[in-house]
Scaffold this active site. Sequence first.
Site, short mmCIF file in Angstrom:
data_model
loop_
_atom_site.label_atom_id
_atom_site.label_comp_id
_atom_site.label_asym_id
_atom_site.label_seq_id
_atom_site.Cartn_x
_atom_site.Cartn_y
_atom_site.Cartn_z
N ASP A 60 -20.16 5.19 1.56
CA ASP A 60 -18.95 4.41 1.75
C ASP A 60 -17.95 5.32 2.52
O ASP A 60 -18.16 6.53 2.57
CB ASP A 60 -18.44 4.06 0.34
CG ASP A 60 -17.03 3.58 0.32
OD1 ASP A 60 -16.74 2.60 1.00
OD2 ASP A 60 -16.21 4.20 -0.41
N ASP A 62 -13.82 5.03 2.81
CA ASP A 62 -12.54 5.36 2.16
C ASP A 62 -12.73 5.80 0.71
O ASP A 62 -13.38 5.11 -0.08
CB ASP A 62 -11.60 4.14 2.19
CG ASP A 62 -11.11 3.87 3.60
OD1 ASP A 62 -10.17 4.53 4.03
OD2 ASP A 62 -11.70 2.99 4.27
N ASP A 253 -16.98 4.73 -3.98
CA ASP A 253 -15.94 4.88 -5.00
C ASP A 253 -15.34 3.56 -5.48
O ASP A 253 -14.52 3.56 -6.39
CB ASP A 253 -14.79 5.72 -4.44
CG ASP A 253 -13.97 4.94 -3.43
OD1 ASP A 253 -14.59 4.26 -2.56
OD2 ASP A 253 -12.73 4.95 -3.51
O1 LIG Z 1 -15.53 0.24 1.80
P1 LIG Z 1 -14.50 1.28 2.13
O2 LIG Z 1 -14.88 2.11 3.31
O3 LIG Z 1 -14.14 2.10 0.94
O4 LIG Z 1 -13.21 0.44 2.55
C1 LIG Z 1 -12.46 -0.25 1.54
C2 LIG Z 1 -11.05 -0.42 2.03
O5 LIG Z 1 -10.62 0.89 2.39
C3 LIG Z 1 -9.35 1.02 3.01
O6 LIG Z 1 -8.36 0.86 2.02
C4 LIG Z 1 -8.37 1.87 1.03
O7 LIG Z 1 -8.08 3.14 1.66
C5 LIG Z 1 -6.76 3.24 2.24
C6 LIG Z 1 -6.65 4.58 2.94
O8 LIG Z 1 -6.88 5.65 2.07
C7 LIG Z 1 -5.70 3.04 1.16
O9 LIG Z 1 -4.39 3.09 1.73
C8 LIG Z 1 -5.91 1.67 0.49
O10 LIG Z 1 -5.02 1.51 -0.58
C9 LIG Z 1 -7.34 1.56 -0.05
O11 LIG Z 1 -7.60 0.26 -0.55
C10 LIG Z 1 -9.22 0.07 4.17
O12 LIG Z 1 -7.92 0.16 4.70
C11 LIG Z 1 -9.59 -1.34 3.79
O13 LIG Z 1 -9.54 -2.16 4.94
C12 LIG Z 1 -11.00 -1.34 3.25
O14 LIG Z 1 -11.40 -2.64 2.90
#
Ligand SMILES: O=P(O)(O)OC[C@H]1O[C@H](O[C@H]2O[C@H](CO)[C@@H](O)[C@H](O)[C@H]2O)[C@H](O)[C@@H](O)[C@@H]1O
Length: 318
Positions: A60, A62, A253
């Site tokens: 993954d 983020d 995560d």
């Molecule tokens: O599947 P992932 O790669 O984990 O993406 C899931 C979402 O991640 C991002 O949001 C998350 O990370 C951001 C930056 O650290 C944070 O600001 C936010 O609160 C988290 O939810 C991304 O911006 C989303 O579009 C994804 O869906």
Amino acid sequence: MWGRCPTPRRATPPTHAKAAAPPLASAVDAEWMMRHPSALSRFQQIVSASKGKQIVMFLDYDGTLSPIVDDPDSAFMSDAMRAALRSVARHFPTAIVSGRCLDKVYDFVKLAELYYAGSHGMDIKGPAKGRNFKKAKAKAVLFQPASEFLPMIDEVYKALLEKTNSTPGAKVENNKFCVSVHFRCVDEKHWSGLAEQVKSVLKEYPKLKLTSGRKVLEIRPTIKWDKGKALEFLLESLGFANCNDVLPVYIGDDRTDEDAFKVLRERGQGFGILVSKFPKETNASYSLRDPAEVMDFLLRLVEWKRLSMTTRPKVQLV
Ligand SMILES: O=P(O)(O)OC[C@H]1O[C@H](O[C@H]2O[C@H](CO)[C@@H](O)[C@H](O)[C@H]2O)[C@H](O)[C@@H](O)[C@@H]1O
């Protein structure tokens, strides 16, 4: 302007039910570590399970490869993590499976030798360059199971932008086949109002559904496709559809990663590794605390592979 967030008072809404006194934190932590031990301390156990099998890595983005930050556009991955990932991809087929749209996650990772599954697995692409791990006859990878939803997602993105602009700190992100509404920088007193705004827009779109992640509401097509399906699709594309000679390892995560952990558990194949500092309900087998530990794990994997290649017994020529 994307400024600093107000300090959150709590991460989840309160429950009003009278509950029994919670167990001591140390007891909860001990049980957590027993049920989901560290993938670093159990490293040997993990690699031993790969004997005679091809490890396939799924990661993954983020919170796994990059730390969680206030501004989603600034969730950069470190150069050290990129180097570790590059080395991993030299030895094992490696895929990034993210909620972000494919182009955006590629811009962060910047490695052409990986597989990418963006928009929660609804936008899949094979490597543009590098070693080809595919078994003979495996097909080229390019798959978009929700392409008919593109115009609808565009429309709902614009409607959500307009609807939520009265909520200070809310951020709407277009992830091509899905939309994210972030509330990490929204004062907690506006959280339920923001959720109502989102729901009121979605009323007009019965073919879209609402799920949630880390301080984010996710709007996605109602099709039966998720990160777990993407993992299965990629294994099949790599030629490992019904094979026993593969060990998929998925590190993530978030709640959306649970779909992939569940697939691995149900197949009885490979391992899910949850990145979390806190005990959580999960289908993962192991845990790592944060992206720094993820990097340690990746580096150990590369080192183990290098050593196993150099110590392999030489074939005797007669
Ligand atoms: O599947 P992932 O790669 O984990 O993406 C899931 C979402 O991640 C991002 O949001 C998350 O990370 C951001 C930056 O650290 C944070 O600001 C936010 O609160 C988290 O939810 C991304 O911006 C989303 O579009 C994804 O869906």
